[in-house]
Write a protein that holds these residues in place. Structure first.
Motif, PDB file in Angstrom:
ATOM      1  N   ASN A 189       0.857  -1.185   0.000  1.00 29.77           N
ATOM      2  CA  ASN A 189       0.000   0.000   0.000  1.00 29.77           C
ATOM      3  C   ASN A 189       0.897   1.239   0.000  1.00 29.77           C
ATOM      4  OD1 ASN A 189      -2.114  -1.775   0.239  1.00 29.77           O
ATOM      5  ND2 ASN A 189      -2.429  -1.419   2.426  1.00 29.77           N
ATOM      6  N   ILE A 190       0.504   2.254  -0.750  1.00 30.13           N
ATOM      7  CA  ILE A 190       1.374   3.422  -0.948  1.00 30.13           C
ATOM      8  C   ILE A 190       0.580   4.710  -0.740  1.00 30.13           C
ATOM      9  CG2 ILE A 190       2.720   4.733  -2.655  1.00 30.13           C
ATOM     10  CD1 ILE A 190       4.128   2.217  -1.736  1.00 30.13           C
ATOM     11  N   THR A 191       1.198   5.683  -0.091  1.00 28.23           N
ATOM     12  CA  THR A 191       0.784   7.084  -0.193  1.00 28.23           C
ATOM     13  C   THR A 191       2.046   7.919  -0.392  1.00 28.23           C
ATOM     14  OG1 THR A 191       0.942   7.624   2.177  1.00 28.23           O
ATOM     15  CG2 THR A 191      -1.165   6.738   1.390  1.00 28.23           C
ATOM     16  N   ILE A 192       1.881   9.105  -0.968  1.00 29.49           N
ATOM     17  CA  ILE A 192       2.996  10.026  -1.162  1.00 29.49           C
ATOM     18  C   ILE A 192       2.697  11.311  -0.393  1.00 29.49           C
ATOM     19  CG2 ILE A 192       4.395  11.323  -2.796  1.00 29.49           C
ATOM     20  CD1 ILE A 192       4.734   8.347  -3.138  1.00 29.49           C
ATOM     21  N   HIS A 193       3.650  11.718   0.418  1.00 28.74           N
ATOM     22  CA  HIS A 193       3.552  12.981   1.159  1.00 28.74           C
ATOM     23  C   HIS A 193       4.449  14.019   0.498  1.00 28.74           C
ATOM     24  CE1 HIS A 193       3.534  15.972   4.250  1.00 28.74           C
ATOM     25  NE2 HIS A 193       4.794  15.753   4.601  1.00 28.74           N
ATOM     26  N   TRP A 194       3.929  15.229   0.339  1.00 26.82           N
ATOM     27  CA  TRP A 194       4.643  16.319  -0.319  1.00 26.82           C
ATOM     28  C   TRP A 194       5.222  17.192   0.788  1.00 26.82           C
ATOM     29  CZ3 TRP A 194       4.598  14.394  -4.980  1.00 26.82           C
ATOM     30  CH2 TRP A 194       3.550  13.533  -5.295  1.00 26.82           C
ATOM     31  N   HIS A 195       6.397  16.781   1.242  1.00 25.89           N
ATOM     32  CA  HIS A 195       6.979  17.263   2.489  1.00 25.89           C
ATOM     33  C   HIS A 195       7.281  18.758   2.424  1.00 25.89           C
ATOM     34  CE1 HIS A 195       9.616  16.432   6.124  1.00 25.89           C
ATOM     35  NE2 HIS A 195       9.965  17.668   5.788  1.00 25.89           N
ATOM     36  N   GLY A 196       6.597  19.517   3.274  1.00 24.71           N
ATOM     37  CA  GLY A 196       6.797  20.959   3.343  1.00 24.71           C
ATOM     38  C   GLY A 196       5.826  21.765   2.513  1.00 24.71           C
ATOM     39  N   VAL A 197       5.145  21.132   1.558  1.00 30.31           N
ATOM     40  CA  VAL A 197       4.110  21.849   0.801  1.00 30.31           C
ATOM     41  C   VAL A 197       2.955  22.119   1.761  1.00 30.31           C
ATOM     42  CG1 VAL A 197       2.493  21.751  -1.130  1.00 30.31           C
ATOM     43  CG2 VAL A 197       4.796  20.773  -1.367  1.00 30.31           C
ATOM     44  N   ARG A 198       2.544  23.361   1.881  1.00 30.55           N
ATOM     45  CA  ARG A 198       1.588  23.718   2.939  1.00 30.55           C
ATOM     46  C   ARG A 198       0.190  23.187   2.681  1.00 30.55           C
ATOM     47  NH1 ARG A 198       3.682  29.348   2.461  1.00 30.55           N
ATOM     48  NH2 ARG A 198       5.645  29.423   3.626  1.00 30.55           N
ATOM     49  N   GLN A 199      -0.147  22.863   1.432  1.00 34.57           N
ATOM     50  CA  GLN A 199      -1.465  22.304   1.122  1.00 34.57           C
ATOM     51  C   GLN A 199      -2.582  23.181   1.698  1.00 34.57           C
ATOM     52  OE1 GLN A 199      -1.636  20.091  -0.993  1.00 34.57           O
ATOM     53  NE2 GLN A 199       0.058  18.654  -0.809  1.00 34.57           N
ATOM     54  N   ARG A 200      -2.527  24.443   1.368  1.00 33.15           N
ATOM     55  CA  ARG A 200      -3.505  25.403   1.883  1.00 33.15           C
ATOM     56  C   ARG A 200      -4.917  24.979   1.489  1.00 33.15           C
ATOM     57  NH1 ARG A 200      -3.856  29.154   5.876  1.00 33.15           N
ATOM     58  NH2 ARG A 200      -5.364  30.764   5.327  1.00 33.15           N
ATOM     59  N   LEU A 201      -5.792  24.775   2.467  1.00 33.55           N
ATOM     60  CA  LEU A 201      -7.178  24.352   2.268  1.00 33.55           C
ATOM     61  C   LEU A 201      -7.252  23.078   1.421  1.00 33.55           C
ATOM     62  CD1 LEU A 201      -8.956  27.801   1.647  1.00 33.55           C
ATOM     63  CD2 LEU A 201      -8.825  26.491   3.782  1.00 33.55           C
ATOM     64  N   ASN A 202      -6.250  22.226   1.549  1.00 32.39           N
ATOM     65  CA  ASN A 202      -6.207  21.016   0.730  1.00 32.39           C
ATOM     66  C   ASN A 202      -5.547  19.877   1.502  1.00 32.39           C
ATOM     67  OD1 ASN A 202      -6.660  19.453  -1.556  1.00 32.39           O
ATOM     68  ND2 ASN A 202      -4.696  19.988  -2.462  1.00 32.39           N
ATOM     69  N   CYS A 203      -5.978  19.686   2.730  1.00 34.49           N
ATOM     70  CA  CYS A 203      -5.437  18.607   3.547  1.00 34.49           C
ATOM     71  C   CYS A 203      -5.629  17.246   2.878  1.00 34.49           C
ATOM     72  CB  CYS A 203      -6.093  18.621   4.925  1.00 34.49           C
ATOM     73  SG  CYS A 203      -5.341  17.542   6.153  1.00 34.49           S
ATOM     74  N   TRP A 204      -6.604  17.146   1.986  1.00 34.88           N
ATOM     75  CA  TRP A 204      -6.894  15.885   1.299  1.00 34.88           C
ATOM     76  C   TRP A 204      -5.686  15.369   0.517  1.00 34.88           C
ATOM     77  CZ3 TRP A 204     -11.311  14.374   3.232  1.00 34.88           C
ATOM     78  CH2 TRP A 204     -12.299  15.318   3.561  1.00 34.88           C
ATOM     79  N   ALA A 205      -4.787  16.244   0.101  1.00 36.86           N
ATOM     80  CA  ALA A 205      -3.649  15.830  -0.722  1.00 36.86           C
ATOM     81  C   ALA A 205      -2.378  15.617   0.086  1.00 36.86           C
ATOM     82  CB  ALA A 205      -3.386  16.872  -1.816  1.00 36.86           C
ATOM     83  N   ASP A 206      -2.489  15.592   1.416  1.00 32.46           N
ATOM     84  CA  ASP A 206      -1.282  15.555   2.248  1.00 32.46           C
ATOM     85  C   ASP A 206      -0.602  14.185   2.264  1.00 32.46           C
ATOM     86  OD1 ASP A 206       0.485  17.047   3.972  1.00 32.46           O
ATOM     87  OD2 ASP A 206      -0.276  15.857   5.640  1.00 32.46           O
ATOM     88  N   GLY A 207      -1.333  13.128   1.979  1.00 32.80           N
ATOM     89  CA  GLY A 207      -0.698  11.842   1.752  1.00 32.80           C
ATOM     90  C   GLY A 207      -0.320  11.042   2.976  1.00 32.80           C
ATOM     91  N   VAL A 208      -1.160  11.052   4.035  1.00 27.94           N
ATOM     92  CA  VAL A 208      -0.886  10.236   5.220  1.00 27.94           C
ATOM     93  C   VAL A 208      -1.946   9.137   5.289  1.00 27.94           C
ATOM     94  CG1 VAL A 208      -0.523  10.218   7.708  1.00 27.94           C
ATOM     95  CG2 VAL A 208       0.027  12.271   6.378  1.00 27.94           C
ATOM     96  N   PRO A 209      -1.538   7.869   5.255  1.00 33.42           N
ATOM     97  CA  PRO A 209      -2.521   6.776   5.167  1.00 33.42           C
ATOM     98  C   PRO A 209      -3.450   6.728   6.368  1.00 33.42           C
ATOM     99  CG  PRO A 209      -0.326   5.923   5.649  1.00 33.42           C
ATOM    100  CD  PRO A 209      -0.151   7.361   5.314  1.00 33.42           C
TER     101      PRO A 209
END
Length: 639
Positions: A82-102
């Motif tokens: 199983n895989i997720t990708i985290h975009w380390h340091g990207v603030r993901q403003r109003l977009n926690c959905w893309a943070d990539g934590v399983p």
């Protein structure tokens, strides 16, 4: 809706679509990549190892964007994990959905399934990175993210470099990384890597039956300036980086500009990034680039570490003073061809002692933020204060009573304020999704959240070295608990956190990473934090701004941030054994009063956990005939 598999990525070729040469710098773009996660065999140290990588390479592809661009990364999971990708340091403003934590922000991407991450990279410039956020797989699933200024590199607040080069330091593991994670979760901290790497290469300190391993080589031209984008992707170790005969000018850290700082050593903890200029101003020749892991001194349990090295190699230039017939080296044009002759002896730098932790302490303490008109000010009013003690403890394997102090009846865990994080076993949906659809704004999906305490349950001498090993001093503090640890913050609240490293069963430093936010690093110190004494040392004028902050060995660091990005954000130590063993908490930022301060609903075609069939693909593939798709890394399209 019928799903379709994504076409495999071909060679990493950038294609630029433009309206005009003058319009390109000002226009935002959608940058698209395809990440094919698969397993390949790589041979090092005379052994073939099955390695999980992206697009067949280690490190993985570098993502290059301009500030304000949007990213679409299509992840094709052909691995058995199983895989997720985290975009380390990207603030993901109003977009926690893309943070990539399983199971926190998303369901994992199952084997033979696909998912597309979409997010904007706005308000940030510099070097970040991406990595897997599943078990220990980030050891081989990682790569650089380079964010350039919107109107071109001429707007860097430092001299424009001749070239920009990612320098990724990491580990080489011969063991299965999924098994490594299982070992950590079972309390074992005795596994260690087999080598260190620079940009995936082991270097000539390692050999196979006498034949040295390839090392990373950086070719430079005399007088030119190079921007090294240094990333620590290692699972275990902080690294000291030096280049013989050269100095660094540090200009940024964690995609935040700093006041230029000249040093002969760059120190990077796991998760951190540092941007440093190097001028090729030494006599032409070959100079070793050495990455040395630091090691905690005894009586800490020894962890085997390995030094690695690459090479900075000068190109030999023609002397144009007499028509170009003579080379600056005095050698023939046949010998020229860009590199010094093989009889040049490389110069090696003098490295710090392997137990030297003060070099890191001073390096991090010398960083301050560069003054810029748009730089946010440090908030003066604090709404919530947390004191978080970072240490180790034990839980019983069965029941609440057991023998401890190294007994097989107990498991060693990592803690924050005496609580070790544990994700509920029977969670049906990501916690973010459960919370979003729970209108009472309480724990959703039947998950009971344990509130992270303001401080540890009892005060003690946090840095007493007598507690490093099993014994009577640490025994009363050893019992702990496991829970889904979380802390809720009102939208817009200013939060101050003092992280205190402790000597409970080890005395290592702790690189603490907060997703979705940057923090002001107000001060650091050695020993026990004392508010009456240490608040006066706070830098409220130009503190460095980081997404990963190194808490010194047997010391503390004070940070401050504004909780203004709604969602559920991971906050954890970036040493992988600490993360796997539970040094984690969830920082939950509540919605603000307006639409623009509230988390939007999940994106269309958001990944679900039922996995009844192949995943529904994003609209790019639904609207494009498969025969017309040639999906290549780095495709850039103007909006």
């Amino acid at each position: 809706m019928k799903s379709r598999s994504l076409p495999a990525a071909s060679a990493a070729v950038a294609v630029v679509f433009f309206l005009s040469a003058t319009a390109l710098p000002a226009a935002t773009a959608i940058v698209e990549h395809t990440f094919v996660v698969s397993q390949v065999n790589m041979t090092h140290l005379c052994k073939e190892t099955l390695v999980t990588v992206v697009n067949g390479q280690l490190p993985g592809p570098t993502i290059e964007v301009t500030e304000g661009d949007s990213l679409a990364v299509h992840v094709v999971n052909k691995s058995p994990y199983n895989i997720t990708i985290h975009w380390h340091g990207v603030r993901q403003r109003l977009n926690c959905w893309a943070d990539g934590v399983p199971m926190i922000t998303q369901c994992p991407i199952l084997p033979n399934h696909n998912f597309t991450y979409r997010f904007e990279v706005a308000g940030q410039e510099g070097t970040l990175w991406w990595h897997a956020h599943v078990s220990c797989l980030r050891g081989t699933l990682h790569g650089a993210i380079i964010i350039r200024p919107r109107h071109g590199a001429d707007l860097y607040p430092f001299p424009k470099p001749h070239r920009e080069i990612p320098i990724i330091m990491g580990d080489w593991w011969e063991m299965d990384l999924a098994q490594l994670d299982r070992d950590f979760m079972n309390g074992s901290v005795f596994d260690h890597p087999n080598a260190s790497t620079i940009n995936g290469k082991l270097g000539d300190l390692f050999n196979c039956s006498g034949a040295v391993e390839d090392g990373y080589v950086l070719d430079v031209e005399p007088g030119k300036t190079y921007l090294l984008r240094v990333i620590n992707a290692a699972l275990f170790s902080e690294y000291y980086l030096k280049i013989a005969g050269h100095k660094f000018t540090v200009v940024a850290a964690d995609a935040n500009y700093v006041n230029p700082y000249t040093t002969d050593v760059v120190v990077v903890a796991p998760g951190e990034t540092v941007d440093a200029l190097v001028v090729a101003d030494a006599p032409p020749g070959r100079y070793y680039m050495v990455a040395q892991p630091s090691e905690t001194p005894p009586p800490d349990p020894p962890i085997q570490v390995f030094v690695t090295r690459g090479m900075v190699r000068y190109k030999y230039a023609h002397d144009s003073g007499n028509g170009g017939a003579t080379l600056s080296s005095g050698r023939s044009e046949e010998e020229e061809e860009g590199a010094p002759p093989s009889d040049d002896v490389p110069v090696a730098p003098e490295m710090p002692d392997k137990y030297d932790t003060m070099t890191s302490f001073y390096f991090h303490g010398n960083l301050t933020s560069l003054h810029q008109p748009c730089r946010p000010l440090v908030p003066a009013q604090v709404d919530e204060r947390l004191f978080i003690a970072l240490g180790m403890g034990t839980v019983c394997r069965r029941g609440q009573s057991c023998k401890r102090s190294g007994s097989d009846e107990s498991i060693q865990v990592a803690t924050m304020n005496n609580v070790s994080f544990q994700l509920p076993a029977a969670v049906a949906a990501p916690l973010l999704e459960a919370q979003y659809y729970n209108h009472n704004n309480t724990a959703g999906g039947g998950v009971e959240l344990y509130t992270l305490p303001d401080r540890p349950p009892r005060a003690f001498n946090f840095t007493d070295r007598a507690m490093i090993n099993w014994g009577p001093e640490e025994a009363p503090l050893e019992p702990t608990k496991k829970a889904t640890v979380a802390r809720r913050f009102r939208h817009g609240a200013t939060v101050e956190v003092v992280f205190q490293s402790t000597s409970l069963l080890q005395s290592d430093s702790n690189p603490m990473h907060l997703h979705g936010h940057d923090v002001f690093v107000l001060a650091q110190g050695l020993g026990n934090y004392d508010a009456a004494r240490d608040v006066a040392r706070y830098n409220l004028v130009d503190p460095p701004v980081r997404n990963t902050v190194r808490v010194p060995r047997l010391g503390w660091v004070a940070v401050r941030f504004v909780a203004d990005n709604p969602g559920i954000w991971y906050m954890h130590c970036h040493y992988e054994f600490h993360l796997s063993m539970g040094m984690t908490a969830l920082f939950i930022v509540q919605d603000g009063p307006t639409v623009d301060t509230s988390l939007p609903p999940p994106p269309v075609n958001f990944l679900t956990c039922d996995h009844d069939n192949s995943l529904i693909q994003d609209e790019f593939y639904l609207q494009t005939k498969e025969s017309e798709v040639s999906h290549i890394n780095g495709v850039r399209k103007l909006r």
